[in-house]
Design a protein around this motif. Structure first.
Motif, PDB file in Angstrom:
ATOM      1  N   ASP A 191       1.955   1.591   4.401  1.00 20.38           N
ATOM      2  CA  ASP A 191       1.686   0.742   3.240  1.00 20.38           C
ATOM      3  C   ASP A 191       1.571  -0.702   3.717  1.00 20.38           C
ATOM      4  N   VAL A 192       0.335  -1.221   3.738  1.00 19.67           N
ATOM      5  CA  VAL A 192       0.082  -2.569   4.256  1.00 19.67           C
ATOM      6  C   VAL A 192       0.167  -3.573   3.120  1.00 19.67           C
ATOM      7  N   GLN A 193       1.130  -4.469   3.202  1.00 16.65           N
ATOM      8  CA  GLN A 193       1.374  -5.433   2.131  1.00 16.65           C
ATOM      9  C   GLN A 193       0.770  -6.787   2.494  1.00 16.65           C
ATOM     10  N   ASN A 194      -0.369  -7.102   1.902  1.00 15.09           N
ATOM     11  CA  ASN A 194      -0.992  -8.413   2.057  1.00 15.09           C
ATOM     12  C   ASN A 194      -0.616  -9.277   0.854  1.00 15.09           C
ATOM     13  N   GLY A 195       0.649  -9.579   0.727  1.00 10.76           N
ATOM     14  CA  GLY A 195       1.128 -10.328  -0.430  1.00 10.76           C
ATOM     15  C   GLY A 195       1.507  -9.390  -1.556  1.00 10.76           C
ATOM     16  N   ILE A 196       0.523  -8.698  -2.117  1.00  9.89           N
ATOM     17  CA  ILE A 196       0.768  -7.762  -3.216  1.00  9.89           C
ATOM     18  C   ILE A 196       1.151  -6.400  -2.648  1.00  9.89           C
ATOM     19  N   PRO A 197       2.288  -5.847  -3.025  1.00  6.63           N
ATOM     20  CA  PRO A 197       2.696  -4.543  -2.497  1.00  6.63           C
ATOM     21  C   PRO A 197       1.980  -3.395  -3.202  1.00  6.63           C
ATOM     22  N   PHE A 198       1.657  -2.343  -2.458  1.00 12.88           N
ATOM     23  CA  PHE A 198       1.097  -1.143  -3.068  1.00 12.88           C
ATOM     24  C   PHE A 198       2.186  -0.315  -3.749  1.00 12.88           C
ATOM     25  N   CYS A 199       3.415  -0.440  -3.293  1.00  9.21           N
ATOM     26  CA  CYS A 199       4.552   0.278  -3.891  1.00  9.21           C
ATOM     27  C   CYS A 199       4.410   1.787  -3.774  1.00  9.21           C
ATOM     28  N   SER A 200       3.967   2.255  -2.636  1.00 13.60           N
ATOM     29  CA  SER A 200       3.769   3.690  -2.433  1.00 13.60           C
ATOM     30  C   SER A 200       5.052   4.486  -2.616  1.00 13.60           C
ATOM     31  N   THR A 201       6.189   3.864  -2.377  1.00 12.41           N
ATOM     32  CA  THR A 201       7.461   4.578  -2.507  1.00 12.41           C
ATOM     33  C   THR A 201       7.718   5.054  -3.927  1.00 12.41           C
ATOM     34  N   LEU A 202       7.021   4.465  -4.898  1.00  8.92           N
ATOM     35  CA  LEU A 202       7.234   4.865  -6.289  1.00  8.92           C
ATOM     36  C   LEU A 202       6.636   6.231  -6.589  1.00  8.92           C
ATOM     37  N   VAL A 203       5.653   6.642  -5.794  1.00  7.96           N
ATOM     38  CA  VAL A 203       4.990   7.918  -6.058  1.00  7.96           C
ATOM     39  C   VAL A 203       5.094   8.886  -4.884  1.00  7.96           C
ATOM     40  N   ARG A 204       5.779   8.461  -3.822  1.00  4.34           N
ATOM     41  CA  ARG A 204       5.860   9.303  -2.630  1.00  4.34           C
ATOM     42  C   ARG A 204       7.300   9.358  -2.130  1.00  4.34           C
ATOM     43  N   ARG A 205       7.886  10.544  -2.093  1.00  6.20           N
ATOM     44  CA  ARG A 205       9.261  10.687  -1.619  1.00  6.20           C
ATOM     45  C   ARG A 205       9.343  10.818  -0.111  1.00  6.20           C
ATOM     46  N   GLY A 206       8.240  11.112   0.536  1.00  2.00           N
ATOM     47  CA  GLY A 206       8.232  11.251   1.987  1.00  2.00           C
ATOM     48  C   GLY A 206       8.302   9.902   2.679  1.00  2.00           C
ATOM     49  N   PRO A 207       8.154   9.886   4.004  1.00  2.00           N
ATOM     50  CA  PRO A 207       8.280   8.647   4.769  1.00  2.00           C
ATOM     51  C   PRO A 207       7.177   7.634   4.437  1.00  2.00           C
ATOM     52  N   VAL A 208       7.589   6.383   4.251  1.00  3.45           N
ATOM     53  CA  VAL A 208       6.667   5.271   4.013  1.00  3.45           C
ATOM     54  C   VAL A 208       7.065   4.136   4.948  1.00  3.45           C
ATOM     55  N   THR A 209       6.132   3.673   5.754  1.00  4.05           N
ATOM     56  CA  THR A 209       6.350   2.522   6.625  1.00  4.05           C
ATOM     57  C   THR A 209       5.555   1.347   6.070  1.00  4.05           C
ATOM     58  N   ALA A 210       6.218   0.208   5.878  1.00  8.42           N
ATOM     59  CA  ALA A 210       5.565  -0.976   5.323  1.00  8.42           C
ATOM     60  C   ALA A 210       5.138  -1.911   6.455  1.00  8.42           C
ATOM     61  N   VAL A 211       3.973  -2.535   6.280  1.00  8.60           N
ATOM     62  CA  VAL A 211       3.450  -3.497   7.252  1.00  8.60           C
ATOM     63  C   VAL A 211       3.298  -4.847   6.564  1.00  8.60           C
ATOM     64  N   VAL A 212       3.873  -5.880   7.158  1.00  3.67           N
ATOM     65  CA  VAL A 212       3.756  -7.243   6.632  1.00  3.67           C
ATOM     66  C   VAL A 212       3.299  -8.147   7.769  1.00  3.67           C
ATOM     67  N   TYR A 213       2.138  -8.778   7.612  1.00  5.46           N
ATOM     68  CA  TYR A 213       1.634  -9.669   8.657  1.00  5.46           C
ATOM     69  C   TYR A 213       2.297 -11.033   8.583  1.00  5.46           C
ATOM     70  N   HIS A 214       2.394 -11.568   7.390  1.00  6.98           N
ATOM     71  CA  HIS A 214       3.105 -12.833   7.202  1.00  6.98           C
ATOM     72  C   HIS A 214       3.515 -12.964   5.750  1.00  6.98           C
ATOM     73  N   VAL A 215       4.438 -13.887   5.507  1.00  5.88           N
ATOM     74  CA  VAL A 215       4.950 -14.139   4.159  1.00  5.88           C
ATOM     75  C   VAL A 215       4.077 -15.214   3.514  1.00  5.88           C
ATOM     76  N   HIS A 216       3.733 -15.020   2.228  1.00 11.80           N
ATOM     77  CA  HIS A 216       2.695 -15.823   1.579  1.00 11.80           C
ATOM     78  C   HIS A 216       3.229 -16.934   0.681  1.00 11.80           C
ATOM     79  N   ARG A 217       4.438 -17.355   0.859  1.00 10.34           N
ATOM     80  CA  ARG A 217       5.051 -18.341  -0.030  1.00 10.34           C
ATOM     81  C   ARG A 217       4.121 -19.544  -0.282  1.00 10.34           C
ATOM     82  N   GLU A 218       3.562 -20.115   0.767  1.00  9.55           N
ATOM     83  CA  GLU A 218       2.725 -21.312   0.617  1.00  9.55           C
ATOM     84  C   GLU A 218       1.336 -20.992   0.069  1.00  9.55           C
ATOM     85  N   GLN A 219       0.856 -19.767   0.292  1.00 10.72           N
ATOM     86  CA  GLN A 219      -0.519 -19.443  -0.081  1.00 10.72           C
ATOM     87  C   GLN A 219      -0.693 -19.100  -1.560  1.00 10.72           C
ATOM     88  N   TRP A 220       0.333 -18.543  -2.180  1.00  9.03           N
ATOM     89  CA  TRP A 220       0.185 -18.109  -3.573  1.00  9.03           C
ATOM     90  C   TRP A 220      -0.343 -19.212  -4.492  1.00  9.03           C
TER      91      TRP A 220
END
Length: 431
Positions: free
Chosen positions: A103-132
């Motif tokens: 699950d690649v989070q480019n600011g907005i999360p896909f939230c795959s864990t809400l619909v998938r009980r199996g393994p989910v690995t999240a990817v975050v390139y950078h935090v977007h505090r200044e960009q929002w």
């Protein structure tokens, strides 16, 4: 990427297929706004597919590519728009039931864990505090930051994370994400292609990236304007396209430098490298970068970078004082660019160091270390009674992690027993 194999496939109407690894990302490499983060995802996906895993990438649709195709062994499914891709992706995860979700989070999360009980690995390139607020305005910017900083850490509270720099890892820990769940897997870089272009006879600056507000290409224009009296023949080449181009052209006119700026627009890989090879100094004024792959692309041609320390990932893609210079504000950026333009010896030394640093970054190393994180995510999810499918997937990922199929060599990556340890195999001599 040096070669890409594409196979158009009939639209599958999102019917379930047997998928080992499903990657959900808002864009792919062919998207008009695609960039370095999309290349990172594709290289990882391609490496996993080469190992025999069935890999699918779900991303937003656009008019430059079909809805369904297979690229380098990776099935790509394009549905939805910039925002609707998120609910469409969740529906796809629920229907297809993949063994593992990335699950690649480019600011907005896909939230795959809400619909998938199996393994989910999240990817975050950078935090977007200044960009929002820059991209979405004050009100919607607050909503976006709430999603990223409050909701996402809760949604992925049981997931392992991958990020690409220690700077981003530190910011993620500041959001309450456990350091032990975050592994740094730096980017790689394709071999620098041969070029016919020689270094420009006159001083030339270059800026490379999407033309969007948070890349702050205006600062590169300002540096050009401030140094114009000192170097009347100084030029700036801007490589890339985006919806902010008209504003940048207007700013160049306002500063009186329009005739000395070349807007190269979108160019293919070879064209990009030909332009980089001509430059003297690369300017990277972006407000935030997870890593800054453009730094290493320029560095591959012996072009040092001047960038902002506050961007985060540049503190690792630029070896400050060695392969480039990190600064704190526009005045310092202007002064650093001036020093490099006037000091041929320092510029050449930093350029040589930048080329060495770029050569040390290899995609096979990235794939191996990414696979090691995925293997741990899968093992975490195997129930006490066992699960043959997940056990087989974990075994295959372990094989990739130790240099099996899908990698360029058989070297064993560094031990990753501590998930927070940066994966730095192949980077000896770059610190």
């Amino acid at each position: 990427m040096e070669s890409v194999t594409c196979i158009n496939v009939p639209r599958v109407l999102d019917r379930p297929v047997d998928t080992d690894v499903l990657i959900v990302n808002w864009r792919d490499t062919t998207h008009p706004e695609g960039g370095g983060s999309e290349r990172y995802v594709h290289q990882v996906a391609q490496g996993l597919a080469a190992a025999g895993l069935r890999v699918t990438l779900f991303c937003a649709a656009h008019d430059r590519a079909p809805a369904d195709e297979v690229v380098d062994g990776v099935r790509i499914v394009r549905r939805g728009s910039r925002l609707s891709v998120y609910p469409r992706a969740l529906a796809f995860v629920r229907r297809t039931r993949p063994r593992l979700v990335v699950d690649v989070q480019n600011g907005i999360p896909f939230c795959s864990t809400l619909v998938r009980r199996g393994p989910v690995t999240a990817v975050v390139y950078h935090v977007h505090r200044e960009q929002w607020p820059i991209v979405f305005g004050r009100v919607m910017g607050r909503v976006g930051w709430w999603l990223e900083s409050i909701i996402a850490p809760r949604v992925y509270r049981r997931s392992r994370y991958v990020t690409i720099s220690e700077a981003t890892r530190g910011e993620m820990v500041g959001l309450g994400i456990g350091a032990e769940r975050i592994t740094v897997v730096p980017v790689g870089i394709e071999p620098i292609p041969s070029v016919t272009t020689r270094r420009s006879a006159i001083p030339e600056l270059v800026a490379l990236g999407r033309l969007v507000p948070h890349k702050r290409v205006e600062h590169a224009l300002e540096v050009l304007a401030r140094l114009s009296d000192r170097w009347p023949d100084l030029r700036l080449t801007i490589i890339g396209d985006g919806w902010w181009e008209d504003q940048l052209r207007a700013e160049a006119e306002r500063l009186g430098v329009a005739e000395r700026v070349t807007f190269a627009g979108y160019v293919d890989e070879q064209g990009k490298h030909e332009l980089l090879a001509s430059a003297w100094v690369h300017l990277c004024p972006s407000i935030k970068e997870g890593w800054g792959l453009v730094v290493n692309e320029a560095g591959g041609h012996g072009v040092p970078t001047v960038g902002y320390r506050s961007a985060g990932g540049l503190r690792e893609s630029v070896l400050d004082g060695v392969s480039g210079v990190l600064v704190d504000d526009l005045d310092e950026m202007t002064a650093a660019a001036a020093r490099l333009l006037e000091d041929d010896e320092t510029r050449a030394a930093m350029g040589a160091a930048a080329a060495r640093h770029a050569a040390s970054l290899e995609w096979p190393v990235t794939v191996r270390n990414f696979a090691a994180v995925l293997a741990r995510s899968v093992r975490d999810a195997i129930p006490a009674g066992g699960d043959p499918d997940l056990a087989h997937l974990s075994s295959t990922l372990d094989r990739v992690a130790i240099g099996g199929a899908g990698t360029a060599d058989g070297a064993v990556p560094p031990a990753l027993d501590d998930p927070g340890t940066a994966a730095v195999a192949g980077r000896a001599g770059t610190a």
